[in-house]
Design a protein around this motif. Structure first.
Motif: not given
Length: 365
Positions: A170-194
């Protein structure tokens, strides 16, 4: 960086088939040399490196600026920056004219990039020492001044993930991309109180935010755009987390009043931005990070109102069933941290006006 014309050409000595982070020592050294812009063609200025040894990249960056310097491990040559056509065979008869650095004397080097002062590792690479060296190179890539969670909570987990990522290519950019997706997902979950699910996604993202940088440094695969992507995500997302955390409070029946919500958002967003501005001004005017000026600043960085300490406040507040109080506490802590940074900046300007130099306590140690 040293001017290109004065940089030494790399000359490896010997061979070593033992793999480190999935690559040979010769390949690792080639990547290090390329990252430092060392010329490929031989010249009268050479950097000789013994492939029996592995060393922290800080050594190479340090030695390329010091012609006539030889690094030893007891009686064994590790590297030598030689000029005038000298070779390793000339070291013994010309020892008095060279600067000899013995690793066993524990020499201290200040690493500006990682904000720490220590003796970077040097070790002989064999199949028996490979995993220990990977561990040393991993922890050698850790910032000396950072937040408490990054420094103490998940280094071992991030080491395990970094090894796994390197082993499967895996390259560092692959890890960054996975992390960024999780960051956005966490933001979505926070918005609904999850909050609990969101905090799990956020926790994994924060660990991966450590992994991508360590993977890049350990495998010598840092890139300009990788750094932009990694730091860009780090810089932008925190205010969105705190805003949508506030939005999600309604799902818990704990929504803040409109006035309180506005004041909390002004505090966390404006406080975050202004704190970053202060840090930028300190770097511009004093040539170093504010958190390495004096030991107080380094200690305060452990808990200052950045993403990870704020996340810890929200975690414990939610554990107590009051995510609303957690967000208010984050707002207050952001204001307090902003005041501390502002005072430190004013104090630094005062020191400068008095004619005294602004230097890091690490460099003076």
């Amino acid at each position: 960086m040293t001017e290109a014309k004065s940089l030494p050409a790399l000359t490896p000595i010997g061979d070593n088939p033992t793999l480190l982070w999935g690559m040979t020592n010769a390949e690792r050294l080639r990547r290090l040399a390329r990252a430092e812009g060392l010329p490929e063609k031989a010249s009268g200025v050479q950097l000789y490196v013994n492939l029996d040894y592995v060393f922290d990249p800080v050594w190479l960056r340090h030695i390329v600026t010091l012609p006539g310097t030889v690094v030893m491990d007891g009686g064994d040559l590790v590297m030598a920056h030689l000029t005038g056509g000298m070779t390793p065979a000339d070291i013994a008869p010309h020892r008095g004219a060279l600067s000899i650095v013995d690793y066993r004397d524990n020499p201290q080097i200040y690493n500006r990039q990682l904000r720490k002062l220590d003796c970077p590792f040097i070790q002989r690479l064999t199949p028996a020492t490979r995993r220990a060296i990977e561990r040393k190179s991993y922890f050698g890539a850790y910032k000396g001044v950072t937040d408490a969670l990054t420094k103490y909570l998940w280094p071992e987990l991030a080491l395990w993930l970094t090894r796994g990522a390197a082993s499967i290519g895996m390259t560092p950019n692959m890890v960054t991309a996975i992390g960024a997706a999780l960051c956005v997902y966490a933001t979505y979950l926070f918005a609904y109180g999850h909050y609990w699910t969101g905090m799990l996604a956020a926790f994994i993202f924060m660990v991966l935010d450590t992994v991508d940088g360590k993977l890049a440094r350990c495998t010598i695969t840092s890139s300009k755009w990788g750094n932009v992507a990694d730091h860009g995500v780090d810089l932008v997302h925190p205010p969105f987390w705190w805003y949508f955390w506030g939005v999600g409070l309604g799902a818990w029946g704990l929504a803040l009043s409109t006035q309180t919500f506005i004041w909390v958002m002004v505090a966390v967003v404006a406080g975050y931005v202004l704190q970053r501005v202060i840090e930028g001004l300190f770097i511009k005017d004093f040539g170093m990070d504010i958190h390495v000026w004096q030991k107080f600043d380094s200690d305060f960085r452990l808990i200052t109102a950045r993403r990870n300490p704020n996340f810890a406040i929200l975690f414990f507040a939610t554990l107590a069933g009051r995510p609303d109080i957690g967000l208010i506490a984050v707002a207050w802590w952001t204001v307090i941290s902003l005041v501390v940074h502002a005072v430190r900046l004013v104090q630094a300007y005062g020191v400068k006006r008095s004619g005294r130099p602004i230097t890091s306590w690490m460099e003076a140690a």
